[in-house]
Write an enzyme that holds these catalytic residues in place. Structure first.
Site, PDB file in Angstrom:
ATOM      1  N   ASP A  53       1.056  -3.045  -4.849  1.00  0.00           N
ATOM      2  CA  ASP A  53       1.120  -4.266  -5.654  1.00  0.00           C
ATOM      3  C   ASP A  53      -0.064  -4.380  -6.618  1.00  0.00           C
ATOM      4  O   ASP A  53      -1.069  -3.686  -6.461  1.00  0.00           O
ATOM      5  CB  ASP A  53       1.085  -5.490  -4.722  1.00  0.00           C
ATOM      6  CG  ASP A  53       2.485  -5.842  -4.253  1.00  0.00           C
ATOM      7  OD1 ASP A  53       3.458  -5.473  -4.936  1.00  0.00           O
ATOM      8  OD2 ASP A  53       2.600  -6.493  -3.198  1.00  0.00           O
ATOM      9  N   TYR A 112      -3.256   2.698   5.728  1.00  0.00           N
ATOM     10  CA  TYR A 112      -3.737   1.610   4.878  1.00  0.00           C
ATOM     11  C   TYR A 112      -4.974   1.010   5.535  1.00  0.00           C
ATOM     12  O   TYR A 112      -5.039   0.890   6.754  1.00  0.00           O
ATOM     13  CB  TYR A 112      -2.690   0.504   4.759  1.00  0.00           C
ATOM     14  CG  TYR A 112      -1.642   0.727   3.705  1.00  0.00           C
ATOM     15  CD1 TYR A 112      -1.886   0.404   2.379  1.00  0.00           C
ATOM     16  CD2 TYR A 112      -0.397   1.249   4.048  1.00  0.00           C
ATOM     17  CE1 TYR A 112      -0.912   0.599   1.409  1.00  0.00           C
ATOM     18  CE2 TYR A 112       0.590   1.450   3.081  1.00  0.00           C
ATOM     19  CZ  TYR A 112       0.327   1.119   1.765  1.00  0.00           C
ATOM     20  OH  TYR A 112       1.279   1.302   0.803  1.00  0.00           O
TER      21      TYR A 112
END
Lengths: 248, 248
Positions: A53, A112
């Site tokens: 994003d 992540y």
């Protein structure tokens, strides 16, 4: 014969509207395709391991692109592209791979990392790179709550819709590791795949528990009954998130 | 009665034209004085421990300012100023001090850290925060060459003129410590004072030696004969430098 080049890409997500190519927006994929087009003399599609994003960073995003020939070495491509790209995007590694390799479909696991700055004042260097939480955070609670996500679950309750709902929302998280170093808390997730906004929603839930605003049972309930009506959820800000590595 | 407030200030130097107030420039001191003026209702002069150049960062710059009263606690001032300042400047600590205290004249020692990214490709997060050196760097050589600066020397040969030459150019360096962690090399200097561009000129000389472009003897010569005609000197870029701490 066409040759497939694998690129390992790092970027500071702050100035970009995310990974995915968009009309009239400055995205990482657009920047890469523009640089490649200048080298190749035509537009070539870059395939990423996954979208990130707006504001999300990467140390080891992976992508592939097909060329019509392989006259240049992978290292030549790396140098040439880095000379054309803005300094906020870097090709960290480049190598030719088999045509079977696909940056998205061959990915087996991803890591992540989420970064939290837990102190009254946010250090200037951490602007857009951390979630700043000024209220006291119980780190041991973060360590314990993080473990709830490990295993195979239906993560529909920890996903946001991207237009259409995802059909398969079962994912496996192999490991969640929380660390503290001074004011910096990192929570690192390793899993076989992540749904849209999943890491930021898991982190939001962990932090809510550590702040005493929510209870672990709400997490386990949401994992057990993923399709029940969703209560309010906290999404951790984009700037704290880094795609660290993609395993193939 | 006037009250003197000591501020410990961190900043990301990238967007600023240095510390020192300037007409028509965006400096850290100007930003601080503007925020203080909004709180105090009038312009008050902020005195820093020392100037930092455009692009140089700080974790622990120190400054003082005098108010006409001390109705607000130091913590109130800290919170109020941080609410007005850009996120790239933060008041890390604030406390009232004796009127004898002077941010510049009371300073006994300072620590500066210089950051070098020694790898073919600069990580995007390190843009404007490191000196990127792609050629192989001999770290053990950096450790050895750094030690040459320790002690009391006339550093005129490692200073730049700021308009008028400095009259007293003798300084003592207590310690120089080089560290390596992955691709990041840091060289940390602790001393009783630093001349204009002194840390960047010392670092430039150390790196030239580590790259085999210069010899240690050139450093010792320049320390022994500080006023001889200056040969070409390398100034390490501003973005790699951080003012870490001021001791009083």
């Amino acid at each position: 014969m066409s040759a497939r080049l694998k690129l390992t890409v790092a970027y500071d997500g702050t100035p970009f509207a995310g990974w995915q190519s968009q009309k009239h927006a400055n995205t990482v994929q657009d920047q890469l395709e523009k640089a490649i087009a200048r080298m190749a003399g035509k537009h070539l599609r870059v395939h990423g391991a996954g979208r990130t994003d707006a504001g999300v960073h990467a140390l080891g995003q992976c992508a592939h692109v097909d060329f019509l020939d392989q006259k240049r070495s992978a290292q030549d491509w790396q140098r040439a592209l880095n000379a054309l790209l803005p300094a906020t995007i870097r090709i960290m590694r480049a190598r030719y791979v088999s045509p079977d390799f696909h940056a998205r479909f061959s990915a087996k696991e991803k890591i992540y990392r989420y970064r939290i700055w837990a102190a009254p004042v946010l250090r200037p260097f951490e602007v857009s790179r951390c979630w700043h939480i000024a209220a006291p955070l119980d780190f041991e609670k973060i360590v314990r709550t993080s473990k709830l996500f490990v295993g195979k679950h239906d993560f529909a309750g920890f996903a946001a819709n991207r237009g259409k709902p995802e059909t398969d929302t079962v994912r496996s998280i192999q490991e969640v590791r929380a660390k503290k170093s001074g004011s910096l808390i990192t929570i690192q997730f390793r899993g076989d795949g992540f749904l849209y906004k999943m890491v930021r929603l898991m982190t939001g839930a962990i932090v809510d528990c550590a702040l005493g605003k929510a209870f672990d049972e709400q997490i386990t309930d949401r994992l057990s009954f993923p399709h029940s009506a969703a209560a309010a959820r906290t999404v951790a800000p984009a700037g704290g998130l880094i795609l660290v590595r993609v395993f193939y």
